[in-house]
Scaffold this active site. Sequence first.
Site, short mmCIF file in Angstrom:
data_model
loop_
_atom_site.label_atom_id
_atom_site.label_comp_id
_atom_site.label_asym_id
_atom_site.label_seq_id
_atom_site.Cartn_x
_atom_site.Cartn_y
_atom_site.Cartn_z
N CYS A 2 0.96 -1.02 0.14
CA CYS A 2 -0.05 0.20 -0.32
C CYS A 2 1.01 1.49 0.23
CB CYS A 2 -1.47 -0.05 1.66
SG CYS A 2 -1.95 -2.19 1.85
N LEU A 51 -3.16 -2.04 -1.61
CA LEU A 51 -3.23 -2.87 -3.00
C LEU A 51 -3.89 -4.65 -2.42
CD1 LEU A 51 -2.90 -3.77 -6.01
CD2 LEU A 51 0.07 -4.65 -4.95
N ASN A 77 2.07 -0.45 5.38
CA ASN A 77 2.14 -0.89 4.13
C ASN A 77 3.45 -1.85 4.05
OD1 ASN A 77 3.87 -1.24 1.53
ND2 ASN A 77 4.51 0.87 1.73
N GLU A 79 4.15 -6.72 4.40
CA GLU A 79 3.42 -8.04 4.98
C GLU A 79 4.07 -7.90 5.68
OE1 GLU A 79 1.19 -9.52 3.09
OE2 GLU A 79 0.98 -7.86 1.10
N LEU A 263 10.07 -13.98 -10.76
CA LEU A 263 11.68 -13.06 -11.98
C LEU A 263 12.15 -13.95 -12.30
CD1 LEU A 263 11.19 -9.46 -10.65
CD2 LEU A 263 9.30 -10.83 -11.72
N VAL A 294 13.14 -9.81 -18.63
CA VAL A 294 13.37 -8.88 -19.37
C VAL A 294 14.67 -8.67 -20.05
CG1 VAL A 294 14.27 -7.41 -17.97
CG2 VAL A 294 13.20 -6.11 -19.48
N SER A 377 11.65 -12.17 -6.47
CA SER A 377 12.68 -11.31 -6.59
C SER A 377 13.84 -11.96 -5.89
CB SER A 377 12.47 -10.06 -6.96
OG SER A 377 13.63 -9.26 -7.77
N GLY A 378 15.12 -11.80 -6.57
CA GLY A 378 16.15 -11.99 -5.97
C GLY A 378 17.57 -10.81 -5.47
#
Length: 614
Positions: A2, A51, A77, A79, A263, A294, A377-378
């Site tokens: 958020c 979110l 905001n 987790e 990712l 990507v 992601s790493g």
Amino acid sequence: MCGITGFIQWSGDLTQDSELLVRMTDSIAHRGPDGSGTWISNPCAFGHRRLSVIDPENGAQPMIIHQEEEVYAIVYNGELYNAAELKDELIRRGHRFNTKCDTEVLLVSYIEWGPDCLDRLNGIFAFAIWDSVREQVFLARDRVGVKPLFYSYIDGTLIFGSEPKALLQHPKVEPVVGPDGLAEVFIVGPARTPGHGVYRNVSELKPGQAMVFNQGGLRTYTYWKLTSRPHEDNVEQTAAHLRDLLYDTVERQLISDVPVCSLLSGGLDSSALSAIAVEYYKQTGQGQIHTYSVDYVDNDRHFQSHSFQPGVDAPWIKRMHEELETKHHWIEFDTPELVEALDVSTQKRDLPGMADVDASLLLFCREIKKGATVAISGEAADEIFGGYPWFHREEMLNAGTFPWSVAPDMRAGLLSPEIREWIRPLEYLSDRYSDAVAEVPTLAEESGQESKMRIMSYLNITRFMPTLLDRKDRMSMGVGLEVRVPYTDHRLIDYVWNVPWSIKTTGNREKGILRKALEGVLPEDVLYRKKSPYPKTHNPNYLTAVKQQVLSILDEPSSPILPLVDIAKIRELASSPDASSNLPWFGQLMSGPQLFAYLAQVNYWLKEYNVAIR
């Protein structure tokens, strides 16, 4: 995930400021496209953008809990990855819950344990809580700074927000930058000094810090930091413990009520997370994991190997997604898209950032958001395990400055003589480096080499890692995508911090102990592949485009960057054959094209934010 914002003042009627609170909240709407809420009750004004990830039907914020005459309110905001365990313990202690969301778990944890609740949290977070019992506002940021929290304390008013843009909506906060702020932009970068907000009167609550604001004033304190102690485990025990920690961390971070993806670059770090995720999804019957990568148009034609980018990723991505049987998405961008996204990425950071690396990540996250709400992601593995080339080069270990700032004279030379005299960039950089080294918690019994490597690790964890986490947060939340970063679990960082360098480089390889921990999890060729970072474009068209953009800026007399830079020197660089994609202008991190892209970002930022230099 958020966006949060608000202000607290002990005098006046805040209900008269409801429109101001709405403007502050709306300025970070991109962080929470699923809902908006505000709450004003003297002395607090709290705003929130949501979110939805856990319990989408409930958990709206600001969340208020009334207990007889007591009132507790939170904007949050982040987790909590141990929310289930905390909830069970709180229920045993007599608390009741109305939602499944971790916001309620966090607020009830504070009600039960007060500020000491921080010691029990496993997660990423930035939050503010109004506590009517203690008559105070309590703010905190997670241990390693995955989630941002900026604040200003001006004339007795505390103003806070997930991003500087929220603070800049408040009339007491002006877009003014002084000599230290300019030094942060031009010489310290890409890594900001911890706590420095660049704008005057704007600070950032540091990782592992909390803040108490009451009528007696403002107090910040550190509740967690790296602590050095002897490492008792041998190589085998260390590898086994790391593997257990990593599995537990990834599995906790896969919990979500919305789609989760991974990712995948085909390198060690992202491949490991993807492999563990696939295994967990199979065990829990959740179906196929989606993976994303990507790249750039014609990069295969223009790529040239160097120490920071030894090889292309595409064959390894194909190797891993076929091995893991994921549903893979190949995302590719062309030069015009990257150039256009430079301005947008600057808006997301509220500052000039990492040029095309920011721009491409923003575009990448925008594409991912079309199919997922949460990604893993790493980030951080290289900082905590020692993966970067500068961990392994004596000249960089002995440089006496930050390893990503090894060309400070060149960068200082880009500034106008007046600005150089005013901000004294080389002295500023030297002071910040000395401050960082002085913070390192050393061990008396460590050898010279181990001590040197501990210093390098500390610089990376506390200076360089935060700028990558900031980049990932701002670019992903800029399009309403939550990215989780398992390698930043504080238990993992705390453990690896004390693993001796001789064990970290097991097998005489960078990140050797991580590779050993992942034996049997990844194919051997992937397991021992040479490190490759987030990919950059190598297309010469990009250099042409950003160079022309900067030359146009220099030709425009009203360009706000002109008084700050040595115009003749930049023109000279632009006409030089050295202005190529392989020349490391900013240490080993910013090549010629990135330098011009960065200067364009600086000019856009100064103009768009109407920045005053004084």
